[in-house]
Scaffold this active site. Structure first.
Site, PDB file in Angstrom:
ATOM      1  N   VAL A 135      15.543  14.909-118.117  1.00  0.00           N
ATOM      2  CA  VAL A 135      15.093  16.209-118.592  1.00  0.00           C
ATOM      3  C   VAL A 135      16.161  17.226-118.219  1.00  0.00           C
ATOM      4  O   VAL A 135      16.635  17.252-117.081  1.00  0.00           O
ATOM      5  CB  VAL A 135      13.741  16.610-117.967  1.00  0.00           C
ATOM      6  CG1 VAL A 135      13.281  17.957-118.521  1.00  0.00           C
ATOM      7  CG2 VAL A 135      12.688  15.533-118.231  1.00  0.00           C
ATOM      8  N   CYS A 136      16.577  18.022-119.188  1.00  0.00           N
ATOM      9  CA  CYS A 136      17.539  19.091-118.953  1.00  0.00           C
ATOM     10  C   CYS A 136      18.833  18.531-118.335  1.00  0.00           C
ATOM     11  O   CYS A 136      19.402  17.558-118.829  1.00  0.00           O
ATOM     12  CB  CYS A 136      16.896  20.165-118.086  1.00  0.00           C
ATOM     13  SG  CYS A 136      17.764  21.750-118.053  1.00  0.00           S
TER      14      CYS A 136
END
Length: 324
Positions: A135-136
């Site tokens: 994520v990210c």
């Protein structure tokens, strides 16, 4: 081969067709999801997917087993405002099979990417997992461990150039919500982690449960991986000053209205000639063209979430809408 490995119960990977329904949750072996944490992780990158998977257990009996692992028993956010005790450390990891390994992003990602013990654990356990997800800026840690070599990946658009610079062998696409590249899934920032989790839930137990979880989390609209990290209206507003920025907001709020050139000029308190001149200077296209493109994006997003039929989307496209 970069495809999903067999599930924990030895069966083949589930049907990849859009909207395909997985077998009833009762026939699916429990899926162990492990979140790899470090000092300076982003809390929402953990909490968003965690809550989605937990919601899938409540809504459809998905059987997800959630846990955390880190180098130390306790980790904290960058400012140490939030501290949490993990379920296991690398030293006492029981080596049980991992169905999905998640790496959140956060301000501490650079330190984690240079931490030998973290890299060693990830290099050992990442290839064993059925899916490895970021994520990210979590993609930076996967890249540092060599798990993304030669793959198409994404991350938060603000960090994409730095990821390209540090890891030139990656095919970084900074305008995607999430990307599946075989057993590796990478996603953009913050809320994109929820979009990724919803896609994985649909892959495992079907669209109905995924939609129910989205409603449970009060997600306004489920986004597929092909959608942009931020919308046409935000792109337009970022480079505009009032009153044209205000006009974009008004159009976005009422896309089904007639919106003639005179209507737009009136909304900006300009004469038609002045409005057209300033509009062309900012956008390089006509007001009607921008209107069509905004409508197209809304239609495409509605189609992806099941709120608009293919026929309705074709009608928008035939009217001339196309992405900016």
């Amino acid at each position: 081969m970069h495809d999903d490995a067999p599930s924990l119960n030895g069966s083949a990977s589930v049907d990849r067709r859009v909207g395909a329904q997985a077998p009833h949750a009762g026939t699916i072996a429990p899926k162990r999801i492990v979140f790899l944490l470090y000092d300076g992780f982003q809390p929402l990158d953990l909490a968003g997917p965690w809550q989605a998977f937990s919601g899938a257990n409540d809504e459809g009996g998905a059987g997800y087993q959630l846990s955390t692992v880190a180098a130390t028993p306790v980790v904290g956010t960058w400012d140490q405002g939030l501290r949490m005790q993990v379920n296991a450390t690398f030293a006492n990891d029981d080596d049980a099979p991992i169905d999905m390994l998640f790496v959140p992003g956060g301000p501490g990602i650079d330190q984690a990417s240079a931490h030998g013990e973290t890299l060693a654990w990830l290099r050992r356990r990442g290839p064993q997992a059925r899916r490895t997800c970021s994520v990210c800026t979590g993609a930076f840690l996967l890249a540092a461990a060599g798990l993304l070599d030669g793959r198409r990946v994404t991350t938060h658009w603000r960090s994409a150039d730095r990821l390209r610079h540090l890891h030139p062998g990656l095919k970084v696409e900074d305008d995607r919500i999430y990307i599946e590249s075989g057993a590796i899934w990478t996603s953009a920032g913050v809320n994109a982690g929820i979009d990724l989790a919803l896609a994985l839930i649909e892959r495992d137990v079907g669209a109905r449960v995924s939609h129910d979880v989205a409603r449970r989390l009060m997600v306004f609209m489920r986004r597929n991986g092909d959608q942009r990290q931020y919308s046409q209206s935000l792109r337009l507003q970022n480079r505009l000053a009032a009153p044209l920025r205000d006009l974009v907001e008004k159009i976005e709020a009422s896309l089904s209205a007639r919106w003639s050139v005179d209507d737009m000029a009136d909304a900006c308190h300009m004469s038609r000639r002045t409005f057209q001149r300033k509009f062309a200077a900012h956008f390089g296209v006509t007001p009607s063209e921008v209107l069509r493109r905004l409508r197209f994006e809304r239609a495409a997003a509605s189609r992806a979430s099941g709120k608009l039929s293919e026929k309705a989307v074709r009608h928008v496209m035939e009217a001339g809408g196309r992405p900016l």
